[in-house]
Design a protein around this motif. Sequence first.
Motif, PDB file in Angstrom:
ATOM      1  N   ILE A  36     -19.674 -22.606  42.900  1.00  0.00           N
ATOM      2  CA  ILE A  36     -18.273 -22.434  43.268  1.00  0.00           C
ATOM      3  C   ILE A  36     -17.918 -23.076  44.603  1.00  0.00           C
ATOM      4  CG2 ILE A  36     -16.514 -20.668  43.802  1.00  0.00           C
ATOM      5  CD1 ILE A  36     -17.163 -21.016  40.851  1.00  0.00           C
ATOM      6  N   ARG A  37     -18.894 -23.357  45.451  1.00  0.00           N
ATOM      7  CA  ARG A  37     -18.587 -23.906  46.770  1.00  0.00           C
ATOM      8  C   ARG A  37     -17.794 -25.200  46.651  1.00  0.00           C
ATOM      9  NH1 ARG A  37     -19.585 -22.748  51.634  1.00  0.00           N
ATOM     10  NH2 ARG A  37     -20.954 -21.052  50.973  1.00  0.00           N
ATOM     11  N   ASP A  38     -16.655 -25.229  47.352  1.00  0.00           N
ATOM     12  CA  ASP A  38     -15.747 -26.378  47.409  1.00  0.00           C
ATOM     13  C   ASP A  38     -15.044 -26.676  46.084  1.00  0.00           C
ATOM     14  OD1 ASP A  38     -16.179 -26.872  50.132  1.00  0.00           O
ATOM     15  OD2 ASP A  38     -17.973 -28.051  49.692  1.00  0.00           O
ATOM     16  N   LYS A  39     -15.170 -25.793  45.112  1.00  0.00           N
ATOM     17  CA  LYS A  39     -14.439 -25.977  43.858  1.00  0.00           C
ATOM     18  C   LYS A  39     -13.010 -25.452  44.017  1.00  0.00           C
ATOM     19  CE  LYS A  39     -17.827 -27.685  41.406  1.00  0.00           C
ATOM     20  NZ  LYS A  39     -18.909 -27.611  42.381  1.00  0.00           N
ATOM     21  N   VAL A  40     -12.069 -26.110  43.341  1.00  0.00           N
ATOM     22  CA  VAL A  40     -10.666 -25.700  43.375  1.00  0.00           C
ATOM     23  C   VAL A  40     -10.441 -24.676  42.266  1.00  0.00           C
ATOM     24  CG1 VAL A  40      -8.271 -26.450  43.183  1.00  0.00           C
ATOM     25  CG2 VAL A  40      -9.977 -27.945  44.277  1.00  0.00           C
ATOM     26  N   ARG A  74     -10.721 -12.844  47.147  1.00  0.00           N
ATOM     27  CA  ARG A  74     -11.551 -12.561  48.320  1.00  0.00           C
ATOM     28  C   ARG A  74     -13.034 -12.745  48.011  1.00  0.00           C
ATOM     29  NH1 ARG A  74      -7.503  -7.856  50.343  1.00  0.00           N
ATOM     30  NH2 ARG A  74      -6.328  -9.183  51.789  1.00  0.00           N
ATOM     31  N   ARG A  75     -13.445 -12.385  46.797  1.00  0.00           N
ATOM     32  CA  ARG A  75     -14.860 -12.569  46.448  1.00  0.00           C
ATOM     33  C   ARG A  75     -15.196 -14.045  46.302  1.00  0.00           C
ATOM     34  NH1 ARG A  75     -19.129 -13.283  46.823  1.00  0.00           N
ATOM     35  NH2 ARG A  75     -20.973 -12.345  45.836  1.00  0.00           N
ATOM     36  N   PHE A  76     -14.329 -14.813  45.678  1.00  0.00           N
ATOM     37  CA  PHE A  76     -14.581 -16.245  45.517  1.00  0.00           C
ATOM     38  C   PHE A  76     -14.521 -16.959  46.870  1.00  0.00           C
ATOM     39  CE2 PHE A  76     -14.540 -15.474  41.140  1.00  0.00           C
ATOM     40  CZ  PHE A  76     -14.743 -16.630  40.410  1.00  0.00           C
ATOM     41  N   ALA A  77     -13.741 -16.425  47.798  1.00  0.00           N
ATOM     42  CA  ALA A  77     -13.687 -17.029  49.137  1.00  0.00           C
ATOM     43  C   ALA A  77     -15.058 -16.961  49.809  1.00  0.00           C
ATOM     44  CB  ALA A  77     -12.639 -16.321  49.992  1.00  0.00           C
ATOM     45  N   THR A  78     -15.772 -15.870  49.599  1.00  0.00           N
ATOM     46  CA  THR A  78     -17.108 -15.753  50.190  1.00  0.00           C
ATOM     47  C   THR A  78     -18.079 -16.749  49.570  1.00  0.00           C
ATOM     48  OG1 THR A  78     -17.912 -14.058  48.649  1.00  0.00           O
ATOM     49  CG2 THR A  78     -16.708 -13.296  50.604  1.00  0.00           C
ATOM     50  N   ALA A  79     -17.740 -17.244  48.369  1.00  0.00           N
ATOM     51  CA  ALA A  79     -18.581 -18.245  47.707  1.00  0.00           C
ATOM     52  C   ALA A  79     -18.156 -19.663  48.047  1.00  0.00           C
ATOM     53  CB  ALA A  79     -18.534 -18.031  46.190  1.00  0.00           C
ATOM     54  N   GLY A  80     -17.111 -19.809  48.881  1.00  0.00           N
ATOM     55  CA  GLY A  80     -16.720 -21.127  49.370  1.00  0.00           C
ATOM     56  C   GLY A  80     -15.689 -21.863  48.541  1.00  0.00           C
ATOM     57  N   ALA A  81     -14.915 -21.143  47.736  1.00  0.00           N
ATOM     58  CA  ALA A  81     -13.917 -21.800  46.885  1.00  0.00           C
ATOM     59  C   ALA A  81     -12.695 -22.236  47.677  1.00  0.00           C
ATOM     60  CB  ALA A  81     -13.497 -20.857  45.769  1.00  0.00           C
ATOM     61  N   LYS A  82     -11.930 -23.157  47.088  1.00  0.00           N
ATOM     62  CA  LYS A  82     -10.593 -23.517  47.540  1.00  0.00           C
ATOM     63  C   LYS A  82      -9.603 -22.927  46.534  1.00  0.00           C
ATOM     64  CE  LYS A  82     -12.334 -27.927  49.321  1.00  0.00           C
ATOM     65  NZ  LYS A  82     -12.207 -29.411  49.257  1.00  0.00           N
ATOM     66  N   GLY A 141     -11.059 -20.084  57.186  1.00  0.00           N
ATOM     67  CA  GLY A 141     -11.705 -21.352  56.873  1.00  0.00           C
ATOM     68  C   GLY A 141     -11.617 -21.803  55.428  1.00  0.00           C
ATOM     69  N   SER A 142     -10.854 -21.086  54.593  1.00  0.00           N
ATOM     70  CA  SER A 142     -10.697 -21.481  53.194  1.00  0.00           C
ATOM     71  C   SER A 142      -9.406 -22.271  53.015  1.00  0.00           C
ATOM     72  CB  SER A 142     -10.653 -20.246  52.288  1.00  0.00           C
ATOM     73  OG  SER A 142     -11.852 -19.514  52.350  1.00  0.00           O
ATOM     74  N   ASP A 143      -9.484 -23.349  52.257  1.00  0.00           N
ATOM     75  CA  ASP A 143      -8.287 -24.127  51.930  1.00  0.00           C
ATOM     76  C   ASP A 143      -7.541 -23.389  50.825  1.00  0.00           C
ATOM     77  OD1 ASP A 143      -6.361 -26.024  51.613  1.00  0.00           O
ATOM     78  OD2 ASP A 143      -7.743 -27.689  51.218  1.00  0.00           O
ATOM     79  N   ALA A 144      -6.270 -23.055  51.050  1.00  0.00           N
ATOM     80  CA  ALA A 144      -5.509 -22.288  50.067  1.00  0.00           C
ATOM     81  C   ALA A 144      -4.044 -22.659  50.126  1.00  0.00           C
ATOM     82  CB  ALA A 144      -5.673 -20.789  50.329  1.00  0.00           C
ATOM     83  N   GLU A 156       1.190 -28.958  40.878  1.00  0.00           N
ATOM     84  CA  GLU A 156       1.183 -28.916  42.336  1.00  0.00           C
ATOM     85  C   GLU A 156      -0.233 -28.735  42.873  1.00  0.00           C
ATOM     86  OE1 GLU A 156       2.308 -29.302  46.124  1.00  0.00           O
ATOM     87  OE2 GLU A 156       3.535 -29.698  44.343  1.00  0.00           O
ATOM     88  N   THR A 157      -1.049 -27.963  42.171  1.00  0.00           N
ATOM     89  CA  THR A 157      -2.452 -27.797  42.564  1.00  0.00           C
ATOM     90  C   THR A 157      -3.169 -29.134  42.571  1.00  0.00           C
ATOM     91  OG1 THR A 157      -2.529 -25.563  41.641  1.00  0.00           O
ATOM     92  CG2 THR A 157      -4.629 -26.684  41.970  1.00  0.00           C
ATOM     93  N   VAL A 158      -2.980 -29.909  41.522  1.00  0.00           N
ATOM     94  CA  VAL A 158      -3.652 -31.212  41.424  1.00  0.00           C
ATOM     95  C   VAL A 158      -3.110 -32.184  42.458  1.00  0.00           C
ATOM     96  CG1 VAL A 158      -4.139 -33.162  39.898  1.00  0.00           C
ATOM     97  CG2 VAL A 158      -4.214 -30.833  39.002  1.00  0.00           C
ATOM     98  N   ARG A 159      -1.807 -32.123  42.729  1.00  0.00           N
ATOM     99  CA  ARG A 159      -1.248 -32.984  43.778  1.00  0.00           C
ATOM    100  C   ARG A 159      -1.868 -32.660  45.135  1.00  0.00           C
ATOM    101  NH1 ARG A 159       3.736 -32.814  40.823  1.00  0.00           N
ATOM    102  NH2 ARG A 159       4.318 -30.821  41.795  1.00  0.00           N
ATOM    103  N   HIS A 160      -2.068 -31.380  45.399  1.00  0.00           N
ATOM    104  CA  HIS A 160      -2.588 -30.969  46.701  1.00  0.00           C
ATOM    105  C   HIS A 160      -4.082 -31.248  46.848  1.00  0.00           C
ATOM    106  CE1 HIS A 160      -2.710 -28.510  50.396  1.00  0.00           C
ATOM    107  NE2 HIS A 160      -3.883 -28.095  49.954  1.00  0.00           N
ATOM    108  N   PHE A 161      -4.853 -30.870  45.834  1.00  0.00           N
ATOM    109  CA  PHE A 161      -6.313 -30.950  45.948  1.00  0.00           C
ATOM    110  C   PHE A 161      -6.918 -32.180  45.279  1.00  0.00           C
ATOM    111  CE2 PHE A 161      -5.578 -26.293  46.267  1.00  0.00           C
ATOM    112  CZ  PHE A 161      -6.260 -26.035  47.460  1.00  0.00           C
ATOM    113  N   GLY A 162      -6.175 -32.792  44.363  1.00  0.00           N
ATOM    114  CA  GLY A 162      -6.716 -33.939  43.643  1.00  0.00           C
ATOM    115  C   GLY A 162      -7.471 -33.582  42.386  1.00  0.00           C
ATOM    116  N   ARG A 163      -7.685 -32.273  42.143  1.00  0.00           N
ATOM    117  CA  ARG A 163      -8.402 -31.825  40.958  1.00  0.00           C
ATOM    118  C   ARG A 163      -8.199 -30.328  40.775  1.00  0.00           C
ATOM    119  NH1 ARG A 163     -13.136 -33.687  40.409  1.00  0.00           N
ATOM    120  NH2 ARG A 163     -14.083 -31.965  39.265  1.00  0.00           N
ATOM    121  N   LEU A 164      -8.682 -29.812  39.659  1.00  0.00           N
ATOM    122  CA  LEU A 164      -8.659 -28.377  39.403  1.00  0.00           C
ATOM    123  C   LEU A 164      -9.905 -28.052  38.590  1.00  0.00           C
ATOM    124  CD1 LEU A 164      -7.505 -25.570  39.394  1.00  0.00           C
ATOM    125  CD2 LEU A 164      -5.862 -26.255  37.650  1.00  0.00           C
ATOM    126  N   ASP A 165     -10.818 -27.313  39.192  1.00  0.00           N
ATOM    127  CA  ASP A 165     -12.122 -27.061  38.572  1.00  0.00           C
ATOM    128  C   ASP A 165     -12.177 -25.783  37.751  1.00  0.00           C
ATOM    129  OD1 ASP A 165     -13.668 -29.294  39.908  1.00  0.00           O
ATOM    130  OD2 ASP A 165     -12.915 -28.232  41.671  1.00  0.00           O
TER     131      ASP A 165
END
Length: 237
Positions: free
Chosen positions: A3-7, A23-31, A53-56, A75-84
Amino acid sequence: MDIRDKVVLITGASAGIGLATVRRFATAGAKFALVARSADVLKHLAEELQSQGSDAIALPADVSDPQQVRGAIEETVRHFGRLDVIINNVGQAAVGTIADLSPDDFRKIIDLNVFGPIAAMQAVIPIMQKQGGGLIINISSVVSKMSIPGLGAYAATKAALNMISDTARSELVSENIRVITVYPRSTATDFGKNALGTPRVSQQRREGSPMVDTPEFVAEKILFAALHEPDEQYMDS
């Protein structure tokens, strides 16, 4: 999936299981792309995550409106470039016996609980196809496997979502798009208080619940499902 750095887009992100999952996914490093109707709550949540420190981004939307669902995903894809990962979490109950259930209430929860996730899946599947894969997590309910007086309409919507998930899983497996169905039990949220229909039936159901999980417990199971990708995730597994 790591999950780290995944949108990750989560509907119903402003409260209950959705908020705990954020909040749980934030601890795993998600955006995050945060979707719910409560614009102010989402804005504050996005700011809280950013300060940690999480991009949201906050994307207020009514998930029962397919156009708003598509707009949030675009809008998610425009902002992040992808959606995982997309987590179709938002839902509502309508309580009442079959004899007295309001057809209008039933239609409302069908729009939210069934057509909302379908609209999200139809919007996100082409995106995941282009990027080589992705993960769709649909939050169902264990009541979809049961027959509980007063909850027939809600159970029916979740049973429909189960079949949509099962079919999509088979259809998309060759394109590396994985579909997981999660089955929460009774959970300590305002879900019952926000149900449409007859309060008397809803109150009886809450008082008769043999086990009540915390939203954090359910969020842990959702993260486990995202990491290990079973077809189905129950709370006792």
